[in-house]
Each structure stands twice: as structure tokens, then as C-alpha cells.
Scaffold this active site. Structure first.
Site, mmCIF file in Angstrom:
data_model
loop_
_atom_site.group_PDB
_atom_site.id
_atom_site.type_symbol
_atom_site.label_atom_id
_atom_site.label_comp_id
_atom_site.label_asym_id
_atom_site.label_seq_id
_atom_site.Cartn_x
_atom_site.Cartn_y
_atom_site.Cartn_z
ATOM 1 N N THR C 94 -4.895 -7.489 1.161
ATOM 2 C CA THR C 94 -5.029 -6.041 1.012
ATOM 3 C C THR C 94 -4.536 -5.684 -0.382
ATOM 4 O OG1 THR C 94 -4.711 -5.649 3.352
ATOM 5 C CG2 THR C 94 -4.289 -3.795 1.891
ATOM 6 N N LYS C 170 -11.006 -1.250 3.917
ATOM 7 C CA LYS C 170 -9.704 -1.674 4.446
ATOM 8 C C LYS C 170 -8.651 -0.579 4.253
ATOM 9 C CE LYS C 170 -6.222 -4.460 5.649
ATOM 10 N NZ LYS C 170 -5.852 -4.516 7.065
ATOM 11 N N LYS C 239 3.375 0.373 0.846
ATOM 12 C CA LYS C 239 2.509 -0.215 -0.173
ATOM 13 C C LYS C 239 1.042 0.149 0.102
ATOM 14 C CE LYS C 239 0.297 -3.913 0.180
ATOM 15 N NZ LYS C 239 -0.293 -5.221 0.420
#
Lengths: 295, 295, 295, 295
Positions: C94, C170, C239
Site C-alpha cells: 500500500t 486500494k 499512514k
């Protein structure tokens, strides 16, 4: 004194002009050389490269953002490679806390000095030597920079030995400015939609509780809906609030008002106002409230 | 002139004292009569009921919120029933736009006059006759109220014939105040966590860009962490921002900064600070950032 | 097929195990070599360098963030320098949209292929080959990667030729997850403080309108206040939301709910919960409401 | 059983039809009598007044908001005055926690019973007897209401003896719905602006992580941009989120996501979408991002 100055944009031009008038011997450099030509008449040396501008051992940089400063500092013929050992780099730009810390480390490794000295004030203040200089860095480097600082403005605020502290202060100030803008935008949309004479409201507020210059200037722009020409472009305001939020995240400090202001500045950019003055937040507040543009 | 004054709290006391000293003949009323006793010596008449305070035909009200004002105005022996026809009600309280509109309609139905005249200023300013009075209402009613207004402060700002416009202005001003507080709280938490001397930052900001009194006063409280005694309690600040958001919803004006400030004030109340000065937003910002209390 | 796999963390381990069990011949690499030892028994080759892992011409990367992936890809002996011409890099991490775009350009320059294929699913799903793979890239590269994708999970979603589109998908999904968490946290604090049996509320909601797995799992954690051990750490959630906001800023899309969730995740980190499960947002909502911890 | 039903709007009609079909003997009342006529054929008695509808001693109310319910309950010939002693009022409306508490107190004073039983489900679910009923109230009153509840839907969730707890649960659920809508709106604007096929994204998300009905229904509306006819109008959605925030303020529970959703719903209303389906938040997110309407 002898110094280089890299970055002859709106702010850099004003600073160059003022320093030259006050007798400093400047070697100036700009990526697009056209902007430097007019300074020959004022006695400036025109550098043909970054390295050239570093020769005197003292170099000021005034660039638009992290990327621009990084491209000047790093690389084979960059400032870091060109500045002599024990040379001094004074960074005037509004840059990230992270880049300031990185420059501190890299200059130290190269045996050079680094001072961060971002300024408050518009191009006119730069040209007239009335900027507010906020600086941080080792005290000997600061001493060395002082003749330049005192030429740039009557007031110098020093915040310690770690250069990036000056950047934190600059970002704090810019955040406060941005929050004034958005708050005024919301208050004026609120009042306007309910039929208040916003010019009268503006005069009332700025005559009393909110008598600071920032309310007067930005309140006037918002009430009259005059967002062009830009004194400070929305895209730059967005950049500054992004830097605030990045530093705040790194330090783990939640700032909900900064987040709200950020979203409104981003809306402004998304809706085509990137180049307008950042007081265009007034129009964004009006649009969200279903109000027509002023005038 | 002869007038009644209902509500002898912190603000009402100051107003009563000042009006009496300037020679106006006041009949004062307070729900809890103890607060009125000391005014006998200053020449006030003490009313034993709301009706009593309405007898002169001109009555000022200075209550803490909508509920308190409604309980005085409505009901069998309330202000509305007691004020003579063509009597004048001057509402000084910070109340909702909706209640102001309702009072306008109800007084009109009763053949009475209504003026909204909320004030800016703290109890000391009330006592010294230096409030800023923001008023709206029919011009003949306004003329009638002027001797009282000019005694209350040197500056009167008039915003038209619909009384609730004055309440909109007052709420706009209070929203701006609240946003200054929260912005300062976030800026100081941001700076403090990164090691800045916040006292120096405070002095820098208030000496230059943010030289308005509101930054000086509240910035000082936040930097020193002195939230008691309360100049203005958090629970009252929350009430004011709620009134702003209610009026903004009724007028369909989204105000994201007001929402953010509201959430922080509500956090302050939820965490036990309802009675502290609303600059306790400084502590709430610190707590969210994981910082210990100042000192 | 023959492939390298760089990054043997929680997710990478599961993926390695699953691919090995399904007969793929993996050469695995991890910065700290201890984590790779146990895979010898499963038939894996252990690479001693990034270059080693690139030898087969196809390499998967599963790293924790941009910085980790950059440190593997760039530099003298990095993936980019080591992968043979027409080699294929499949990035499962990711990462930011910006880095994905940069990798696309750099691999193209090097005559290599690049596919972004971030996955949805926890370590157990990785180990059992039941991940959801979201991929984007040139169709010939995609064809080449398919045997690996079909081993990783039963479902492959393809979003076009530009690899970073998969990263956008994503990030969209992760944003939705984070918003579910924060919304549940607020709803439960709201209900709990008013005396609702939140376990009963949880059962009601997840039996009907909110029957999706994400509500069941995270709702259960929030209602019981069990934030350890972390299934997904708060610092990683922060994050991810940061990556969302960065990409949203680059694309000029204001996301106020994402901003609110970000501020709450940052509060969680600031108050010492970085390593707890990100459903600890439940506790943050409780703390802001002045509620004691559950149990 | 015999019962009155006041409020024959979209939801009330469905409930009436279903209860009549299941053999309950209803006396129905609506402020505008036209809406009741068609129910004669189904065997309903048509009441000519609120009092008329209270005669059986059990009365259901299904009104649009606090104001509508208050106007039915209070006043000379209102429900409170007309319901016989030990009569039962079952409130099905989505109303404020505060009004629910006030009704509890007022009915108790009048020697009457009160149960709050808001429902989840759309008009079709009301007509087919498949609502989810959330109820709270004294257990004997609840027993008495059960035949009606079991006709209305297969599932009854009981939350205790204090009626307003059921309203808290209803508001929690509606808040979660609203947050799903706004989150989807932001995610889709984010994806769309970066070139993602949002139909494919919708299918991916709702097939896996977000398989709950609410994501399927609202995601579909947002992806296709079909906001008319309204299944649930934006202005009603705004009302519900306002009720959430009011109850949250009264309980001192900050809800930043609810605040963000509120501001977006208010923007939708301000920009002319009050009567459109509240999934029009999709368009508001697009507009803030500078995207053209879908199709």
C-alpha cells in the site's frame, strides 16, 4: 557585505533591491535569467550558475517551495557542493520543517553553516526593508548573518539554535493567517445571507475587536469580492497549510481548524481559483451557501 | 430617563451601575433578589416582579440565554403581558436569531416596540460605559432608546429595522472570537510540541500581524495556561457557537470552522471544563496532542 | 513459476507460504534475514541481496511504506538496477499514488514492466490464498503476473493500464474502512454516554443495516474495548489515511470526513496508541466525551 | 386490536395498510384529510380530529418531525388532553431525545403510558410489515404494544424502560447511515477524478468488504448520479443529523464526522437539493472537487 542571492521571484526581487540599495554587494542567480537583467543597473553581479552565486561564501535562497530549493541545493553543481567549507547558507523560503532539518544535517556534514530565516511580509515590504525576519541557527552563524537581517527589516526574532524552529514559527503564523481568512469568509457568508450590510459589519469589526492589519486587509477583499490580482495566490496558501499539516502530523498534533481550512483551500483550487488571491475563500463560502458572487 | 432593567448578573450589574451613575432612573429586577440590594444605595428602585419593572414603559433585559429570556417575557405576569401598549423592550442579551424574530412578532401583535441591542464587552466595560452596542429595530424605537445606548458606550452600530439583524451581527462577532481562540490553541500546541518558546512566539505574533486586543488577551491566557477564574465560561462559549450554528443551519450556510470549534468546546465541557475560561481550548489542544498541562 | 519476493513481514510471510505451497519457486529476501530462515523448509531459496531476488526476472515487493519500498528499489544495488531488461516488478504494498507513478516511469525507462497490485485482506487471508487482489498495469505484464495473482486469491479486480489506478482503488477502500471505524466510535460513544447497552446496539446494527464484515469485526472490538493485540496498528491506519489525503490533494478532491478521521487517528497516536489496533478510535471518542475506558 | 394512527404520510400509509391487512381495527387521522380517504376501502375508520383517533385508548403517531408531533400532542384538543387516563401513546416518529423525554414526563403526569418506537425501513417495508422496530418504555406498556409491533415487522429490539433510549438508538443508526453516504461520496469523487471506473469500484467494494445493503443501495445511486425521485429527502437527512448533533451536545459527546456530514448536507440544501435523495451528497462531493455532474 558580499553575498549571493538565489531566487529572484516577487519576494527575491524586493529583497535584492533593498540589499543593493543599502550597499551590500550581491551576486544574484535565477533559473530563468531574464528576471535578473534589470538588477545590473543597481550594481548586482549576475551569476550564471548556482555555483557562481556561492562564491562569496554566504548565500541567501528565496525559492517558492521545497522542490525548488532541493533542486538548487542538491546535485552535482548544487549549492551544497559549491559552497566553500565554513560557508553560510541562509534559507529565507517558507519550506517544510523536514527539509529544514535535512539541510541542517547535510550542511553540517559538509562543514558548512545553515540558518533558517523565513520572513513575514509582502513584496513591497521586502523592497522597503520592512520585513519581519524569524531566524534560528547556531549563534555564530546568526552573528554572521545579522548585517543582512538588519537590512531586511527592523525586527529580528530569534528562536534558538535548531534552524527548523524558525520554520515552525513561520508555519504557525501562516496557519493563523489562513484561519483568519476562512473564519472571515464564513462569518461574512453567514451575515450576508441573512441580509446584513457586510461592509458595515466589516467596518464595525475592524474598528474594534479585530483591529489587526490582517483583518483589515483580508476583510476588505472578502467584502468586496476582489480576488484579482492575487497578493498571495491560493495555490501558495494551500501549500503553506499543507506544510503545517505535515509538520503537525510528524509532531503528532491534531489541528482540526487547519484541516477545515485546508479542505476549503483545496475546494478553491479544484474550482479554478488556484491563481486568485487566497481570500477567494470568501467566494468558496458563498458558493457553499448557495449565494451568488458579490457584484 | 426612566427605565426598567431585568437581569442583574455580571453584565447586568455593570450596566445598572453605569446607567444609575449617569442619572438614569432605573427600576431593577432579578429572579434572585439578593443581587439587587446593593443597588439601593445608588438610587435604584427595586422591583418585586417583572411587571413592576415594566411600569415606566421602557424595559431593558440582560439574561443569560434564550430560556431565561423566554421565562421572563412569556406567561401570565411576563414582560409581554405587563408592558403597556406602545411600551419598548430593549433586549441586550446574546440570544438566538429565532427568538429575536419571535419577540419581534409578539411585541408587534401586542402593540409594543422591540429593539435588539446585544453588546460586545466584558463586565468592566459595562460598568465603565464603554460597551460596543449593536442595535437593530424600527427607527422610532431606536430614537427612543438612544439616551440609554449613548450612556452604555461611545459607539453604537445600527444594522437596520429588523431587530434580529443585530443578533446576527453579535453572533458573527462571537464566532470570530471563538475561531481566534481555537486557532491560537492549535498554533500554540503545534509550536510547543516542537520545542518553541511559546511566550516568545506570543510576543512576536501580537506585536506584528495579530496586534488586535483579542489575540493579546487570549494568547496570553493560552500561553500561561491560566484558565481560572473565567472571564467568559466555556459553557457560555459553547452556547454562543451553538447559536451561530443554529442560525447558520436555518439560513443554510455551512460553516466548517464553526463546526470544528464547536466540537472542541464540547470536548472541553465533556472533560470537566464547563466553568473555566473558554481559552481552556488551549488545554484541550494540548491534551489531544498528548502534551502535559502547562506548568 | 519462478519469482522473487522482497519483504517478509506479516503479510509477506503469508503470501510466501501460500505461493510456496502452491508450487511456485520463490526466492525471498528480507532486510533482517532472521525472518526468512523458516521458509527454507518450505522450499524457498533465500536471497542474500535485493539483486539476488531479482534474478528470475519477476519480483514481488511487499513492504510497509513508501520509504521502505524506495530503499529497496533505488540505489546502486536496488531492484531497478538489478532487474533484467523486460523484467517484471509487481508491487503489492500500500503505497502512494505518487510513488506508483514514479515507479511506472522509472521502470519504463529501464525497459522493465511494472504492475501495481495492492491487496485487501489480513495476514491469515494471505496465508490461505484468499486475498482480494486489485491490479493495474499494461495487459501483457498483467498476463504474466496472473499465475501469481490466482494463487494469492480467488478474486482479481483489474482497473486499467496505468498501475497507480490500483493504488487509488486500494486507498479508496482503506479510506472507507477508516470512516467506518470512526463513525462506529462516535456512534458508540454517543449511545454509551446516554445509557444504551452498546452490546445490544452492536448486535442490532450488524444484524440488519450494517451486516458487512467490517462492521461486525470493528464494532465488536469497539464495544468490548479490546484494542490489543493489534490486527492493524493505528500508526499504519494513520499512514493510509495520510496517503489518501495526499493523493486527494494532488487530485484536488476535498475530503472532509477523511480529514476528520485523520485528526482522530493522529490524536490516538499522540496519546500513546500507535501500536494498538486502529479500532482504538473507540477509546479516543470516549476520552473526548469524558467517558472512562470500557471495563 | 383497536388503535388510532395519526399521520398518514409515506411511512404512515404503509403502516396503516399493513396493520389493517393483518386485522387490526384502525382509526386514522391526518391533518390534510385527503390522504385518509383511500383507506376506507381497507376497513379503516376515518377520524375527524386528533381526539377522535385517541378514543380506543391506544394511539400511534408517525409524524415528520418534532414540530409536527408537538402540534398534535399539545393544545386544547391535542392527544395529551384527549387520551383517556391509562391510555397508551406509541410514538413511531424520528424525533429528538429531548421531546421524547418531555413526552415521557407529560404522559406520566396525565396518568398515561408512553412508548417510543422509532422504526428503520422505507415505505415499502412499512407496507409489507418488514420494518425493524426499536422500542423502549415501561414493560407493561411494551406488553400492550406488542401485537402492533409484531405486525409491523419480524424483529423488535427493546432498549429499556426509558422511552428516549429508543430514540438514541434510532439516531445512532441514522448517523451511521449518513456517514456511509458521505464517505461513499468522498471515495467516489476521489476515484472518479483520478480516472477510475467507479461502476467497477462500486461492484468490487460491495461484493467484498462493504457487502451491506446500505452500501449497495446508496453506492448505486451515487455512482449513477440518480438523485430523483428521492427515497429519503436531503432535508430530512439534514434534520436527522441535526437531531443527532443536538442530542450529542446535550450529552457532551463531540462527533466530528457527524459535524462534517452535517456541513455537507447543509451545503446540499443551500445549493438547491433539499428535495432530492440525500445520496445527492455524491454530487456535492463532485462539485467541491470541480467535477461535472455524472452524465
Amino acid at each position: 557585505m558580499d553575498a549571493g542571492l538565489i531566487g529572484i521571484g516577487q519576494m527575491g526581487s524586493g529583497i535584492a533591491m533593498n540589499l543593493l540599495l543599502k550597499g551590500h554587494r550581491l551576486t544574484i542567480y535565477n533559473r530563468t535569467p531574464e528576471r535578473t537583467e534589470s538588477f545590473r543597473g543597481l550594481g548586482a553581479q549576475i551569476a550564471s550558475s548556482v555555483a557562481d552565486a556561492c562564491r562569496s561564501g554566504v548565500v541567501l535562497t528565496m525559492l517558492s517551495d521545497d522542490t525548488a530549493l532541493e533542486s538548487v541545493v542538491y546535485g552535482e553543481n548544487g549549492l551544497l557542493a559549491s559552497l566553500p567549507s565554513s560557508g553560510l547558507h541562509i534559507s529565507l523560503s517558507t519550506i517544510s520543517v523536514a527539509l529544514s532539518d535535512r539541510l541542517t544535517a547535510d550542511h553540517a556534514k559538509a562543514g558548512q553553516q545553515f540558518v533558517a530565516a523565513p520572513v513575514f511580509g509582502r513584496p513591497e515590504a521586502a523592497a522597503s526593508g520592512s520585513l519581519l525576519v524569524v531566524a534560528a541557527g547556531p549563534s555564530d552563524a546568526m552573528e554572521r548573518a545579522k548585517p543582512l537581517f538588519s537590512a531586511m527589516g527592523p525586527r529580528l526574532a530569534v528562536f534558538g539554535e535548531r534552524p527548523s524552529l524558525a520554520n515552525v514559527v513561520k508555519l504557525s503564523g501562516n496557519f493563523l493567517l489562513s484561519s483568519v481568512l476562512e473564519s472571515l469568509a464564513e462569518a461574512m457568508a453567514f451575515a450576508r445571507k441573512q441580509g446584513i450590510d457586510t461592509q458595515a459589519l466589516y467596518e464595525l469589526l475592524t474598528a474594534t475587536l479585530f483591529s489587526a492589519p490582517v483583518y483589515k486587509m483580508y476583510g476588505g477583499l472578502i467584502v468586496t469580492g476582489k480576488y484579482e490580482p492575487a497578493g498571495f495566490a491560493t495555490k501558495l496558501g494551500l501549500k503553506d497549510v499543507r506544510l503545517v499539516l505535515q509538520a503537525a502530523e510528524a509532531a503528532a498534533v491534531p489541528m482540526p481548524v487547519a484541516s477545515a481550512v485546508h479542505d476549503r483551500l483545496l475546494t478553491a483550487v479544484a474550482r479554478g481559483n488556484a491563481e486568485k488571491d487566497w481570500s477567494v475563500l470568501g467566494r468558496i463560502a458563498d458558493e457553499a451557501a448557495g449565494l451568488p458572487p458579490i457584484r
